[in-house]
Motif scaffolding. Structure first.
Motif, short mmCIF file in Angstrom:
data_model
loop_
_atom_site.label_atom_id
_atom_site.label_comp_id
_atom_site.label_asym_id
_atom_site.label_seq_id
_atom_site.Cartn_x
_atom_site.Cartn_y
_atom_site.Cartn_z
N TYR A 10 0.82 -1.21 0.00
CA TYR A 10 0.00 0.00 0.00
C TYR A 10 0.86 1.26 0.00
N ASP A 11 0.34 2.31 -0.62
CA ASP A 11 0.97 3.63 -0.61
C ASP A 11 0.59 4.28 0.72
N THR A 12 1.54 4.31 1.65
CA THR A 12 1.22 4.63 3.04
C THR A 12 2.02 5.81 3.55
N LYS A 13 1.32 6.71 4.27
CA LYS A 13 1.99 7.80 4.98
C LYS A 13 1.38 7.91 6.36
N THR A 14 1.99 8.75 7.22
CA THR A 14 1.52 8.89 8.59
C THR A 14 1.20 10.35 8.89
N ALA A 15 0.41 10.54 9.95
CA ALA A 15 0.08 11.87 10.45
C ALA A 15 -0.10 11.77 11.96
N THR A 16 0.26 12.84 12.69
CA THR A 16 0.16 12.80 14.15
C THR A 16 -0.46 14.09 14.67
N LEU A 17 -0.89 14.01 15.92
CA LEU A 17 -1.68 15.06 16.55
C LEU A 17 -1.00 16.42 16.53
N ASP A 18 0.30 16.46 16.81
CA ASP A 18 0.98 17.74 17.01
C ASP A 18 1.46 18.40 15.72
N GLU A 19 1.19 17.80 14.59
CA GLU A 19 1.46 18.45 13.32
C GLU A 19 0.40 19.52 13.05
N PRO A 20 0.70 20.51 12.21
CA PRO A 20 -0.33 21.49 11.84
C PRO A 20 -1.58 20.79 11.30
N GLU A 21 -2.74 21.19 11.80
CA GLU A 21 -4.02 20.56 11.45
C GLU A 21 -4.00 19.06 11.74
N HIS A 22 -3.18 18.68 12.74
CA HIS A 22 -3.02 17.27 13.14
C HIS A 22 -2.54 16.41 11.97
N GLY A 23 -1.88 17.03 11.02
CA GLY A 23 -1.39 16.28 9.86
C GLY A 23 -2.45 15.94 8.85
N LEU A 24 -3.68 16.41 9.09
CA LEU A 24 -4.81 16.05 8.22
C LEU A 24 -5.30 17.30 7.48
N THR A 25 -4.42 17.85 6.68
CA THR A 25 -4.77 18.99 5.85
C THR A 25 -5.73 18.56 4.75
N ASP A 26 -6.34 19.53 4.09
CA ASP A 26 -7.21 19.20 2.97
C ASP A 26 -6.47 18.38 1.92
N GLU A 27 -5.23 18.75 1.66
CA GLU A 27 -4.45 18.03 0.65
C GLU A 27 -4.24 16.58 1.05
N VAL A 28 -3.88 16.35 2.32
CA VAL A 28 -3.67 14.98 2.79
C VAL A 28 -4.95 14.18 2.71
N LEU A 29 -6.06 14.75 3.20
CA LEU A 29 -7.32 14.01 3.20
C LEU A 29 -7.80 13.72 1.78
N ASN A 30 -7.61 14.67 0.89
CA ASN A 30 -8.05 14.47 -0.50
C ASN A 30 -7.23 13.40 -1.21
N GLU A 31 -6.03 13.12 -0.68
CA GLU A 31 -5.17 12.10 -1.27
C GLU A 31 -5.15 10.82 -0.45
N THR A 32 -6.17 10.65 0.43
CA THR A 32 -6.26 9.47 1.29
C THR A 32 -7.50 8.66 0.90
N ASP A 33 -7.28 7.40 0.58
CA ASP A 33 -8.40 6.49 0.31
C ASP A 33 -8.92 5.84 1.59
N VAL A 34 -8.01 5.51 2.49
CA VAL A 34 -8.38 4.90 3.77
C VAL A 34 -7.56 5.56 4.88
N LEU A 35 -8.26 6.00 5.92
CA LEU A 35 -7.62 6.62 7.08
C LEU A 35 -7.70 5.65 8.26
N ILE A 36 -6.56 5.39 8.90
CA ILE A 36 -6.50 4.55 10.09
C ILE A 36 -6.28 5.46 11.29
#
Length: 241
Positions: A41-67
């Motif tokens: 799988y094409d996998t990346k990570t995001a964490t709470l203390d990143e800006p916008e908790h790492g879940l920017t519009d760009e990240v979410l729009n390029e995510t098929d499945v969020l864990i």
């Protein structure tokens, strides 16, 4: 096209507790992401203390499945980020909620209940029984998965009745728990999977990794457009009465 996965973790236990850091030197998110990368799988990570908790519009729009894994800091997750994630789920993004993520804002919002339960940290043996052997999430899994030590979660689990119940757990202390539950919300698929307490090496277990990988495949969007709502023009001429 390869399914794009984002593994989100609040990443607080790893920074506070050396026991957790020793078990997951790259964080819980890193362990899960590495296993999924190994599965192709094409996998990346995001964490709470990143800006916008790492879940920017760009990240979410390029995510098929969020864990999602969270525990200590559910209250720190910004409501506006929760709403963005919820909107993406309704549009078709898959969501896999792990362990103590049952109390996350996003899961409670999508379920509409308290999502409360009983719990105990006492090194219970856990046996996750497959109760829907035809479900794609249990592909390659035997009749049960046994974990020598885990945190106990017990009924009553205050969730809506699952669309499909995939696993039921039994614990050494005698409790049982609906530990693998699927839901559909809008265009999106949701899987709640119980095991994964931070002080146990659960996410290094190959069978647990297999279930998460299967769940990613199951939850991936099917490509349908989001339905249009509101006032609609007739498809055919309406005859005068």
């Amino acid at each position: 096209m390869t399914t794009r996965v984002t593994v989100w973790n609040e990443n607080r236990h790893e920074n506070k507790n050396p026991v957790v850091r020793d078990i997951y030197p790259e964080g819980i998110h890193g362990a899960i992401a590495n296993a999924l990368k190994g599965a192709g799988y094409d996998t990346k990570t995001a964490t709470l203390d990143e800006p916008e908790h790492g879940l920017t519009d760009e990240v979410l729009n390029e995510t098929d499945v969020l864990i999602w894994w969270g525990h200590l800091a559910h209250h720190e997750v910004a409501d506006e980020v929760v709403e963005k994630v919820k909107k993406r789920v309704l549009e078709g993004m898959g969501l896999i909620v792990l362990h103590s993520g049952h109390f996350s804002k996003i899961f409670k919002s999508l379920m509409g209940t308290s999502c409360d339960l009983k719990w105990r940290e006492a090194d219970d043996k856990e046996r996750l029984w497959v109760v829907d052997p035809s479900h794609p999430i249990v592909k390659g899994v035997g009749e049960y998965i046994e974990l020598e030590k885990e945190e106990m979660y017990g009924e009553h689990f205050d969730i809506p009745a699952p669309d499909q119940l995939v696993f039921i757990s039994w614990f050494e202390g005698g409790e049982v728990f609906r530990s693998g539950c699927t839901y559909q919300r809008g265009n999106g698929k949701i899987f709640y999977f119980r095991p994964g307490h931070e002080t146990y090496p659960t996410y290094h277990n190959e069978q647990i990794q297999r279930v998460i990988s299967n769940a990613v495949e199951w939850a991936a969007p099917v490509g349908r457009k989001y339905p249009q709502y509101g006032n609609a023009k007739p498809l055919e001429a309406i005859k005068d009465k």
